[in-house]
Motif scaffolding. Structure first.
Motif, short mmCIF file in Angstrom:
data_model
loop_
_atom_site.label_atom_id
_atom_site.label_comp_id
_atom_site.label_asym_id
_atom_site.label_seq_id
_atom_site.Cartn_x
_atom_site.Cartn_y
_atom_site.Cartn_z
N ALA A 6 -6.62 4.35 8.36
CA ALA A 6 -6.45 2.85 8.15
C ALA A 6 -7.19 2.35 6.95
O ALA A 6 -6.74 1.47 6.49
CB ALA A 6 -6.97 2.25 9.39
N VAL A 7 -8.20 3.21 6.62
CA VAL A 7 -8.99 2.83 5.54
C VAL A 7 -8.05 3.04 4.40
O VAL A 7 -8.09 2.32 3.47
CB VAL A 7 -10.23 3.71 5.45
CG1 VAL A 7 -11.01 3.53 4.13
CG2 VAL A 7 -11.27 3.16 6.63
N ARG A 8 -7.53 4.21 4.28
CA ARG A 8 -6.56 4.75 3.18
C ARG A 8 -5.63 3.65 3.14
O ARG A 8 -5.27 3.16 1.91
CB ARG A 8 -6.15 6.13 3.57
CG ARG A 8 -7.12 7.14 3.16
CD ARG A 8 -6.44 8.61 3.13
NE ARG A 8 -5.88 8.72 4.43
CZ ARG A 8 -6.52 9.66 5.32
NH1 ARG A 8 -7.90 10.16 5.05
NH2 ARG A 8 -6.21 9.86 6.50
N ARG A 9 -5.09 3.40 4.10
CA ARG A 9 -3.82 2.35 4.06
C ARG A 9 -4.18 0.70 3.82
O ARG A 9 -3.65 0.33 2.76
CB ARG A 9 -3.09 2.09 5.39
CG ARG A 9 -2.32 3.48 5.72
CD ARG A 9 -1.68 3.46 7.09
NE ARG A 9 -0.71 2.37 7.05
CZ ARG A 9 -0.27 1.61 8.01
NH1 ARG A 9 -0.29 2.21 9.19
NH2 ARG A 9 0.72 0.86 7.98
N THR A 10 -5.37 0.53 3.97
CA THR A 10 -5.82 -0.77 3.54
C THR A 10 -6.28 -0.63 2.14
O THR A 10 -6.07 -1.71 1.55
CB THR A 10 -7.32 -1.03 4.39
OG1 THR A 10 -7.24 -1.20 5.90
CG2 THR A 10 -8.17 -2.52 4.09
N ALA A 11 -6.92 0.11 1.51
CA ALA A 11 -7.07 0.41 0.13
C ALA A 11 -5.75 0.35 -0.80
O ALA A 11 -5.62 -0.47 -1.75
CB ALA A 11 -7.81 1.66 -0.23
N ASP A 12 -4.54 0.82 -0.07
CA ASP A 12 -3.44 0.76 -0.73
C ASP A 12 -2.63 -0.84 -0.59
O ASP A 12 -1.59 -0.98 -1.11
CB ASP A 12 -2.29 1.72 -0.16
CG ASP A 12 -2.93 3.07 -0.66
OD1 ASP A 12 -3.43 3.36 -1.56
OD2 ASP A 12 -2.28 4.11 0.06
N GLY A 13 -3.26 -1.69 0.15
CA GLY A 13 -3.04 -3.00 0.53
C GLY A 13 -1.68 -3.16 1.60
O GLY A 13 -1.37 -4.20 1.93
N ASP A 14 -1.79 -1.92 2.49
CA ASP A 14 -1.11 -2.13 3.64
C ASP A 14 -1.94 -2.93 4.90
O ASP A 14 -3.00 -2.94 4.86
CB ASP A 14 -0.77 -0.52 4.36
CG ASP A 14 0.37 -0.06 3.39
OD1 ASP A 14 0.99 -0.42 2.76
OD2 ASP A 14 0.21 1.27 3.69
N ALA A 15 -1.12 -3.82 5.68
CA ALA A 15 -1.46 -4.38 6.59
C ALA A 15 -1.63 -3.40 8.00
O ALA A 15 -0.53 -3.02 8.52
CB ALA A 15 -0.42 -5.80 7.07
N VAL A 16 -2.85 -2.97 8.35
CA VAL A 16 -3.00 -2.08 9.28
C VAL A 16 -3.71 -2.73 10.60
O VAL A 16 -4.66 -3.65 10.63
CB VAL A 16 -4.01 -1.12 8.65
CG1 VAL A 16 -4.03 0.09 9.81
CG2 VAL A 16 -3.21 -0.50 7.60
N PHE A 17 -3.04 -2.37 11.81
CA PHE A 17 -3.31 -2.70 12.97
C PHE A 17 -3.35 -1.92 14.08
O PHE A 17 -2.63 -1.10 14.22
CB PHE A 17 -2.57 -4.11 13.78
CG PHE A 17 -2.89 -5.40 12.48
CD1 PHE A 17 -3.80 -6.05 12.70
CD2 PHE A 17 -1.78 -5.51 11.73
CE1 PHE A 17 -3.78 -7.24 11.82
CE2 PHE A 17 -1.84 -6.55 10.72
CZ PHE A 17 -2.76 -7.40 10.95
#
Length: 212
Positions: A109-120
């Motif tokens: 989730a942290v990696r995806r957040t850094a890439d700008g993905d909306a993570v839930f």
């Protein structure tokens, strides 16, 4: 940056991030301290708890999301209540993960957040999408002056709204990762939006996430 008022939890999260190769530039146990430190430490991502002893995590999120440059916020909370989730997202949170998540799910989730993905956390994404559909249903759609997107930009936007990552979109459309990023950046510019989260909201308002 890690923001949580429980020292043991805060230290454990920071340790997991460090061991996974991330640089933890700051930690904080209070909201106002986090906002002040972030201005100097300039983290790319902040992992924020909602329950803080002074100002709420929602307020911290609002400050960080409005910073220049904006900080991408991943809320890490024990609460899965609808009101908490929606307030965090409306304040600018990029993602929302429950503290019951496993270590690998958190790090992903942290990696995806850094890439700008909306993570839930599974189940919460539907809640957020449902709320934005409800809000979008109210105003009339008179969009004669709306910016015109190309067919490819619309196609990429539709897949963004469905929650696909850039890599998944590239594979689906047989494009390079860079090309997908360029389409997203062009779309952001045309729509005068600032980030991927706002783009997802726009797509939901237009019903693009429901198309086949």
């Amino acid at each position: 940056m890690v923001v949580d008022d429980h020292p043991m939890w805060r230290e454990a999260v920071a340790r997991d991030l460090t061991e996974a190769g991330h640089e933890v530039v700051a930690t904080a146990g209070e909201g106002r301290t986090a906002v002040r430190i972030a201005a100097a430490a300039r983290p790319r991502v902040a992992v924020v708890d909602l329950q803080l002893p002074d100002i709420s995590g929602v307020e911290v999120t609002r400050h960080l999301a409005a910073a220049d440059p904006p900080v991408r916020v991943l809320v890490l909370s024990a609460s899965g209540e609808q009101q908490d989730v929606l307030e965090a997202v409306k304040a600018g949170a990029t993602g929302y993960l429950l503290k019951s998540a496993g270590r690998e799910e958190f790090l992903d989730a942290v990696r995806r957040t850094a890439d700008g993905d909306a993570v839930f956390t599974p189940g919460l994404a539907g809640l957020v999408l449902g709320e934005y559909r409800r809000l979008a249903a109210a105003p009339a759609r008179e969009d004669d002056d709306a910016p015109r997107l190309t067919d490819r930009e619309t196609e990429v936007l539709r897949l963004v709204a469905k929650g696909l990552t850039y890599k998944q979109i590239a594979q689906r459309l047989v494009l390079s990762h860079r090309t997908v990023q360029n389409h997203v950046q062009n779309t952001l510019g045309k729509l005068q939006l600032h980030n991927r989260v706002e783009l997802v909201r726009y797509a939901i308002e237009k019903g693009l996430d429901e198309e086949d």
